[in-house]
Write a protein that holds these residues in place. Structure first.
Motif, short mmCIF file in Angstrom:
data_model
loop_
_atom_site.label_atom_id
_atom_site.label_comp_id
_atom_site.label_asym_id
_atom_site.label_seq_id
_atom_site.Cartn_x
_atom_site.Cartn_y
_atom_site.Cartn_z
N HIS A 176 2.76 2.46 2.31
CA HIS A 176 2.51 3.07 3.61
C HIS A 176 3.68 3.96 4.00
O HIS A 176 4.84 3.57 3.83
CB HIS A 176 2.32 1.96 4.64
CG HIS A 176 1.62 2.38 5.88
ND1 HIS A 176 2.19 3.19 6.81
CD2 HIS A 176 0.38 2.08 6.33
CE1 HIS A 176 1.34 3.37 7.81
NE2 HIS A 176 0.24 2.71 7.53
N SER A 229 -9.22 10.23 -5.27
CA SER A 229 -7.85 10.38 -4.79
C SER A 229 -7.70 11.74 -4.14
O SER A 229 -8.46 12.67 -4.44
CB SER A 229 -6.86 10.23 -5.94
OG SER A 229 -6.92 11.36 -6.77
N ARG A 280 0.81 -1.22 0.00
CA ARG A 280 0.00 0.00 0.00
C ARG A 280 0.83 1.27 0.00
O ARG A 280 0.28 2.36 0.11
CB ARG A 280 -0.92 0.00 1.22
CG ARG A 280 -2.00 -1.05 1.13
CD ARG A 280 -2.86 -1.02 2.36
NE ARG A 280 -3.96 -1.94 2.20
CZ ARG A 280 -5.21 -1.65 2.49
NH1 ARG A 280 -5.51 -0.49 2.97
NH2 ARG A 280 -6.15 -2.54 2.31
N TYR A 293 -4.04 2.76 6.01
CA TYR A 293 -3.56 3.67 4.97
C TYR A 293 -3.73 3.06 3.60
O TYR A 293 -3.42 1.91 3.38
CB TYR A 293 -2.08 3.99 5.20
CG TYR A 293 -1.52 4.98 4.22
CD1 TYR A 293 -1.71 6.34 4.41
CD2 TYR A 293 -0.83 4.55 3.10
CE1 TYR A 293 -1.20 7.26 3.51
CE2 TYR A 293 -0.33 5.46 2.19
CZ TYR A 293 -0.52 6.80 2.39
OH TYR A 293 -0.02 7.70 1.50
N ARG A 294 -4.24 3.87 2.68
CA ARG A 294 -4.28 3.50 1.27
C ARG A 294 -3.78 4.68 0.47
O ARG A 294 -4.11 5.82 0.77
CB ARG A 294 -5.71 3.16 0.84
CG ARG A 294 -5.93 1.70 0.78
CD ARG A 294 -7.21 1.25 0.13
NE ARG A 294 -7.98 2.22 -0.58
CZ ARG A 294 -9.29 2.17 -0.69
NH1 ARG A 294 -9.96 1.20 -0.11
NH2 ARG A 294 -9.94 3.08 -1.37
N GLU A 295 -3.00 4.42 -0.54
CA GLU A 295 -2.36 5.49 -1.29
C GLU A 295 -3.38 6.38 -2.00
O GLU A 295 -3.20 7.57 -2.11
CB GLU A 295 -1.38 4.91 -2.31
CG GLU A 295 -0.49 5.95 -2.92
CD GLU A 295 0.60 5.34 -3.77
OE1 GLU A 295 1.51 6.09 -4.13
OE2 GLU A 295 0.55 4.14 -4.07
N ASP A 296 -4.50 5.81 -2.44
CA ASP A 296 -5.47 6.61 -3.19
C ASP A 296 -6.31 7.51 -2.30
O ASP A 296 -6.82 8.52 -2.76
CB ASP A 296 -6.38 5.71 -4.03
CG ASP A 296 -7.18 4.75 -3.19
OD1 ASP A 296 -6.78 4.47 -2.05
OD2 ASP A 296 -8.22 4.26 -3.68
N ARG A 297 -6.46 7.19 -1.01
CA ARG A 297 -7.29 8.03 -0.15
C ARG A 297 -6.59 8.48 1.12
O ARG A 297 -7.17 9.19 1.93
CB ARG A 297 -8.58 7.32 0.21
CG ARG A 297 -8.38 6.10 1.07
CD ARG A 297 -9.70 5.59 1.59
NE ARG A 297 -9.62 4.26 2.07
CZ ARG A 297 -9.11 3.90 3.23
NH1 ARG A 297 -8.60 4.78 4.02
NH2 ARG A 297 -9.08 2.64 3.60
#
Length: 132
Positions: A37, A81, A35, A68-72
């Motif tokens: 992170h 995003s 992800r 944690y997610r990279e898009d949100r």
């Protein structure tokens, strides 16, 4: 002969358990890497510390890695995003600024084309002999 076979099985099971626990404790770290992170190293180090705390920290590591997610990012959103969200906010700000400029612009009443105003006519008086 059977004693050596049993000893081999015991050693094999011990090694599988030992490496299985190590691999299991790296699952949150692998999730964090997948992800992207920002706290990957901290999650990895805490996973090793969790080995010595009887696995008490491991469930929290799993949650920490999954949040944690990279898009949100860290928040909960509808899947947009963060960059799209910022662009949307900037677009709203620009629209509000345009509306504000229109409201603050000096108001002028529309000018009608000047038409000649007829001169006032004196009241007409009846001519002599005309009358009532």
């Amino acid at each position: 002969m059977l004693d050596y076979f049993a000893l081999g099985i015991l050693i094999f099971v011990g090694l599988v358990l030992f490496y299985g626990i190590i691999v299991m404790h790296d699952i949150p770290y692998e999730i964090a890497v997948h992800r992207n992170h920002p706290h990957q190293d901290a999650i990895h180090a805490t996973g090793w510390v969790s080995l010595f705390t009887l696995h008490a920290l491991w469930p929290f590591l799993w949650i920490w890695a999954m949040l944690y997610r990279e898009d949100r990012g860290w928040g909960f959103s509808d899947g947009k995003s963060p960059r799209n969200h910022v662009q949307h906010l900037e677009q709203q700000i620009a629209e509000l600024q345009q509306r504000l400029e229109r409201l603050e612009a000096p108001r002028t009443l529309p000018q009608a084309s000047p038409e000649p105003v007829p001169a006032p006519q004196p009241p007409s008086t009846p001519a002599p002999g005309e009358g009532i």
